[in-house]
Design a protein around this motif. Sequence first.
Motif, PDB file in Angstrom:
ATOM      1  N   ARG A 137     -11.398  35.499  11.365  1.00  0.00           N
ATOM      2  CA  ARG A 137     -12.509  36.191  10.690  1.00  0.00           C
ATOM      3  C   ARG A 137     -13.003  35.378   9.499  1.00  0.00           C
ATOM      4  NH1 ARG A 137     -10.459  40.308   8.258  1.00  0.00           N
ATOM      5  NH2 ARG A 137      -8.404  40.594   9.162  1.00  0.00           N
ATOM      6  N   LEU A 138     -12.068  34.945   8.668  1.00  0.00           N
ATOM      7  CA  LEU A 138     -12.500  34.232   7.455  1.00  0.00           C
ATOM      8  C   LEU A 138     -13.167  32.901   7.784  1.00  0.00           C
ATOM      9  CD1 LEU A 138      -9.863  35.268   4.843  1.00  0.00           C
ATOM     10  CD2 LEU A 138     -12.313  35.107   4.425  1.00  0.00           C
ATOM     11  N   ASP A 139     -12.675  32.212   8.811  1.00  0.00           N
ATOM     12  CA  ASP A 139     -13.330  30.952   9.190  1.00  0.00           C
ATOM     13  C   ASP A 139     -14.791  31.207   9.550  1.00  0.00           C
ATOM     14  OD1 ASP A 139     -11.112  29.418   8.744  1.00  0.00           O
ATOM     15  OD2 ASP A 139     -10.489  29.318  10.844  1.00  0.00           O
ATOM     16  N   ARG A 140     -15.025  32.265  10.348  1.00  0.00           N
ATOM     17  CA  ARG A 140     -16.386  32.577  10.762  1.00  0.00           C
ATOM     18  C   ARG A 140     -17.214  33.041   9.555  1.00  0.00           C
ATOM     19  NH1 ARG A 140     -19.487  34.941  15.015  1.00  0.00           N
ATOM     20  NH2 ARG A 140     -18.175  33.880  16.517  1.00  0.00           N
ATOM     21  N   GLN A 141     -16.606  33.892   8.737  1.00  0.00           N
ATOM     22  CA  GLN A 141     -17.349  34.412   7.586  1.00  0.00           C
ATOM     23  C   GLN A 141     -17.770  33.280   6.656  1.00  0.00           C
ATOM     24  OE1 GLN A 141     -14.227  37.210   6.841  1.00  0.00           O
ATOM     25  NE2 GLN A 141     -15.501  38.984   7.264  1.00  0.00           N
ATOM     26  N   MET A 142     -16.843  32.330   6.420  1.00  0.00           N
ATOM     27  CA  MET A 142     -17.180  31.228   5.502  1.00  0.00           C
ATOM     28  C   MET A 142     -18.234  30.313   6.113  1.00  0.00           C
ATOM     29  SD  MET A 142     -13.693  30.339   3.444  1.00  0.00           S
ATOM     30  CE  MET A 142     -12.719  29.897   4.860  1.00  0.00           C
ATOM     31  N   ALA A 143     -18.151  30.106   7.429  1.00  0.00           N
ATOM     32  CA  ALA A 143     -19.180  29.278   8.090  1.00  0.00           C
ATOM     33  C   ALA A 143     -20.533  29.965   7.961  1.00  0.00           C
ATOM     34  CB  ALA A 143     -18.811  29.061   9.556  1.00  0.00           C
ATOM     35  N   ASN A 144     -20.553  31.284   8.142  1.00  0.00           N
ATOM     36  CA  ASN A 144     -21.810  32.027   8.013  1.00  0.00           C
ATOM     37  C   ASN A 144     -22.357  31.956   6.584  1.00  0.00           C
ATOM     38  OD1 ASN A 144     -21.688  32.708  10.689  1.00  0.00           O
ATOM     39  ND2 ASN A 144     -21.133  34.851  10.384  1.00  0.00           N
ATOM     40  N   HIS A 189     -11.197  24.276  -5.364  1.00  0.00           N
ATOM     41  CA  HIS A 189     -10.904  23.216  -4.414  1.00  0.00           C
ATOM     42  C   HIS A 189      -9.434  22.788  -4.518  1.00  0.00           C
ATOM     43  CE1 HIS A 189     -12.116  20.173  -1.634  1.00  0.00           C
ATOM     44  NE2 HIS A 189     -11.623  19.215  -2.402  1.00  0.00           N
ATOM     45  N   GLN A 190      -8.916  22.811  -5.740  1.00  0.00           N
ATOM     46  CA  GLN A 190      -7.512  22.408  -5.948  1.00  0.00           C
ATOM     47  C   GLN A 190      -6.531  23.487  -5.514  1.00  0.00           C
ATOM     48  OE1 GLN A 190      -6.712  21.388  -9.987  1.00  0.00           O
ATOM     49  NE2 GLN A 190      -7.292  19.249  -9.698  1.00  0.00           N
ATOM     50  N   GLU A 191      -6.890  24.757  -5.753  1.00  0.00           N
ATOM     51  CA  GLU A 191      -5.895  25.818  -5.590  1.00  0.00           C
ATOM     52  C   GLU A 191      -6.041  26.626  -4.304  1.00  0.00           C
ATOM     53  OE1 GLU A 191      -5.449  28.049  -9.274  1.00  0.00           O
ATOM     54  OE2 GLU A 191      -4.484  26.280 -10.143  1.00  0.00           O
ATOM     55  N   ALA A 192      -7.231  26.613  -3.697  1.00  0.00           N
ATOM     56  CA  ALA A 192      -7.453  27.462  -2.525  1.00  0.00           C
ATOM     57  C   ALA A 192      -8.002  26.643  -1.367  1.00  0.00           C
ATOM     58  CB  ALA A 192      -8.437  28.579  -2.887  1.00  0.00           C
ATOM     59  N   ARG A 193      -7.934  27.233  -0.170  1.00  0.00           N
ATOM     60  CA  ARG A 193      -8.432  26.536   1.020  1.00  0.00           C
ATOM     61  C   ARG A 193      -9.879  26.874   1.335  1.00  0.00           C
ATOM     62  NH1 ARG A 193      -5.934  28.275   5.559  1.00  0.00           N
ATOM     63  NH2 ARG A 193      -7.047  26.649   6.646  1.00  0.00           N
ATOM     64  N   LEU A 222      -6.392  31.940   2.352  1.00  0.00           N
ATOM     65  CA  LEU A 222      -7.080  30.936   1.538  1.00  0.00           C
ATOM     66  C   LEU A 222      -6.350  30.610   0.238  1.00  0.00           C
ATOM     67  CD1 LEU A 222     -10.743  32.232   1.978  1.00  0.00           C
ATOM     68  CD2 LEU A 222      -9.607  30.383   3.218  1.00  0.00           C
ATOM     69  N   LEU A 223      -5.577  31.558  -0.272  1.00  0.00           N
ATOM     70  CA  LEU A 223      -4.970  31.359  -1.596  1.00  0.00           C
ATOM     71  C   LEU A 223      -3.612  32.048  -1.645  1.00  0.00           C
ATOM     72  CD1 LEU A 223      -5.453  30.465  -4.625  1.00  0.00           C
ATOM     73  CD2 LEU A 223      -6.224  32.801  -5.015  1.00  0.00           C
ATOM     74  N   ARG A 224      -2.590  31.317  -2.106  1.00  0.00           N
ATOM     75  CA  ARG A 224      -1.256  31.917  -2.256  1.00  0.00           C
ATOM     76  C   ARG A 224      -0.803  31.795  -3.712  1.00  0.00           C
ATOM     77  NH1 ARG A 224       0.204  29.031   3.036  1.00  0.00           N
ATOM     78  NH2 ARG A 224      -1.806  29.675   3.810  1.00  0.00           N
ATOM     79  N   PRO A 225      -1.137  32.800  -4.514  1.00  0.00           N
ATOM     80  CA  PRO A 225      -0.888  32.717  -5.957  1.00  0.00           C
ATOM     81  C   PRO A 225       0.588  32.515  -6.313  1.00  0.00           C
ATOM     82  CG  PRO A 225      -2.408  34.506  -5.468  1.00  0.00           C
ATOM     83  CD  PRO A 225      -1.870  34.034  -4.159  1.00  0.00           C
ATOM     84  N   LEU A 226       1.514  33.049  -5.504  1.00  0.00           N
ATOM     85  CA  LEU A 226       2.932  32.886  -5.866  1.00  0.00           C
ATOM     86  C   LEU A 226       3.324  31.408  -5.826  1.00  0.00           C
ATOM     87  CD1 LEU A 226       4.600  35.908  -3.960  1.00  0.00           C
ATOM     88  CD2 LEU A 226       3.706  35.851  -6.299  1.00  0.00           C
ATOM     89  N   SER A 227       2.736  30.667  -4.896  1.00  0.00           N
ATOM     90  CA  SER A 227       3.076  29.244  -4.798  1.00  0.00           C
ATOM     91  C   SER A 227       2.508  28.462  -5.984  1.00  0.00           C
ATOM     92  CB  SER A 227       2.549  28.659  -3.487  1.00  0.00           C
ATOM     93  OG  SER A 227       1.143  28.531  -3.572  1.00  0.00           O
ATOM     94  N   LEU A 228       1.585  29.074  -6.727  1.00  0.00           N
ATOM     95  CA  LEU A 228       0.984  28.417  -7.894  1.00  0.00           C
ATOM     96  C   LEU A 228       1.620  28.905  -9.197  1.00  0.00           C
ATOM     97  CD1 LEU A 228      -2.707  28.685  -6.661  1.00  0.00           C
ATOM     98  CD2 LEU A 228      -1.344  26.591  -6.777  1.00  0.00           C
ATOM     99  N   GLY A 229       2.655  29.749  -9.070  1.00  0.00           N
ATOM    100  CA  GLY A 229       3.380  30.173 -10.268  1.00  0.00           C
ATOM    101  C   GLY A 229       3.216  31.634 -10.644  1.00  0.00           C
ATOM    102  N   ALA A 230       2.383  32.380  -9.912  1.00  0.00           N
ATOM    103  CA  ALA A 230       2.234  33.813 -10.225  1.00  0.00           C
ATOM    104  C   ALA A 230       3.523  34.556  -9.844  1.00  0.00           C
ATOM    105  CB  ALA A 230       1.043  34.401  -9.481  1.00  0.00           C
TER     106      ALA A 230
END
Length: 388
Positions: A249-256, A288-292, A179-187
């Motif tokens: 797993r995360l797709d299902r967890q977020m839908a739930n 919404h801008q930084e994560a999926r 869902l989130l890749r902090p290195l691609s955002l500058g970390a």
Amino acid sequence: MTNFNTRLVHPPVQDDNNTGAVNVPIYQATTFAFPSVETPGKDDYSRSGNPTRRALEEQLADLEGGVAGFAFASGMAAIHAALAIFKRGDHLIVGQQIYGGTFRLLHQFFQRWGLSITTVDTRDLEAIAAAIRPNTKAIYFEPVTNPLLHVTPIKAVARLAHQHQLLTIVDNTFLSPYLLRPLSLGADIVIHSATKYLAGHSVVSAGAVIVNSQELAQRLYFIQNALGSILSPTDSSTLMLGIKTLGLRLDRQMANVKQLIHYLRGRPEVQQIYYPGIACQPGYPTLHQEARGAGGVFSFELDEETVDPVKFVNSLHLFKLAVSLGAVESLVELPSRMSHAELKPAEQRAAGIKPGLIRMAVGIEDYHDQLADIQQAIKHAHQSKEEL
Ligand SMILES: Cc1ncc(COP(=O)(O)O)c(C=O)c1O
């Protein structure tokens, strides 16, 4: 480069597997014979390097988009190793709502070794800027905090950090690289309690550090080998098994989560919901801008006048009463009495943790069953109050 979901299933190719095994074998060996004194092999001793662990570490680096990854025996071991790059006299700016174990490590361990720490609300860039001193070396935070899910903008913090030659260190346990890749955002450094979403089945304690430069990679490798809190070959293999289904797993967890929130929003007993994946929440625009996506954890406040929060969590059956998160099983906890019980009531109030706050780490079960469990527990918690 193949797509992310494919790379979850297939770690970067290993060149030492001649058997055709579709999974990386578990190299259960502590030492590796030299072909000759003059020509040592790739590995000599498992603390320094093990092919199973290396396969995992290369996969972690690949998934987070880093230069190198390092696997540790727990999330805390990973955080210890990452923070061991600093020296006596250095100063760190640290997010106000970081994991309690990290807070303890910083305040009761690293401070003794001469690190100084200023905690700030990392959502507030001006507060971060005001905390920077000549000896500040890094900003450390969790982009989505526990249990109130405050969202810190990684890009903006990393930009500020770079302007002051500071490292940006992000604990990405809650969202995972799916869902989130902090290195691609500058970390510069990403940390995981891989015990949680990466492993995903409540069966392995593990940690990870992923870095964005060769220089940091060398420092981390030195520390990993020197401290020795490495992940075993068996646990490395178990973790790789878990990683294969991270996206599913995360797709299902977020839908739930969305279904459960939809229900709870309509309940008069629920005063407040915390989940930055829904548009009305303060963290939503940044997330919404930084994560999926916002992950599988959410919190809500029960109206104590109507329901007894203790009775509510005690009455859940499918949701197990436990402090961890990120696994296929649904878990629930009462922060004021469990994860944050060490805080005094006034400190809890200051941190926004009310007695009625419930945190749920939603699993992959059928949401109808999750919902039924919550419904019966609310009913039960009501009845008990009315009996009083
Ligand atoms: C955000 C976060 N970071 C680090 C840790 C520590 O990880 P571990 O328990 O694997 O040592 C935890 C544990 O709950 C956590 O939630």
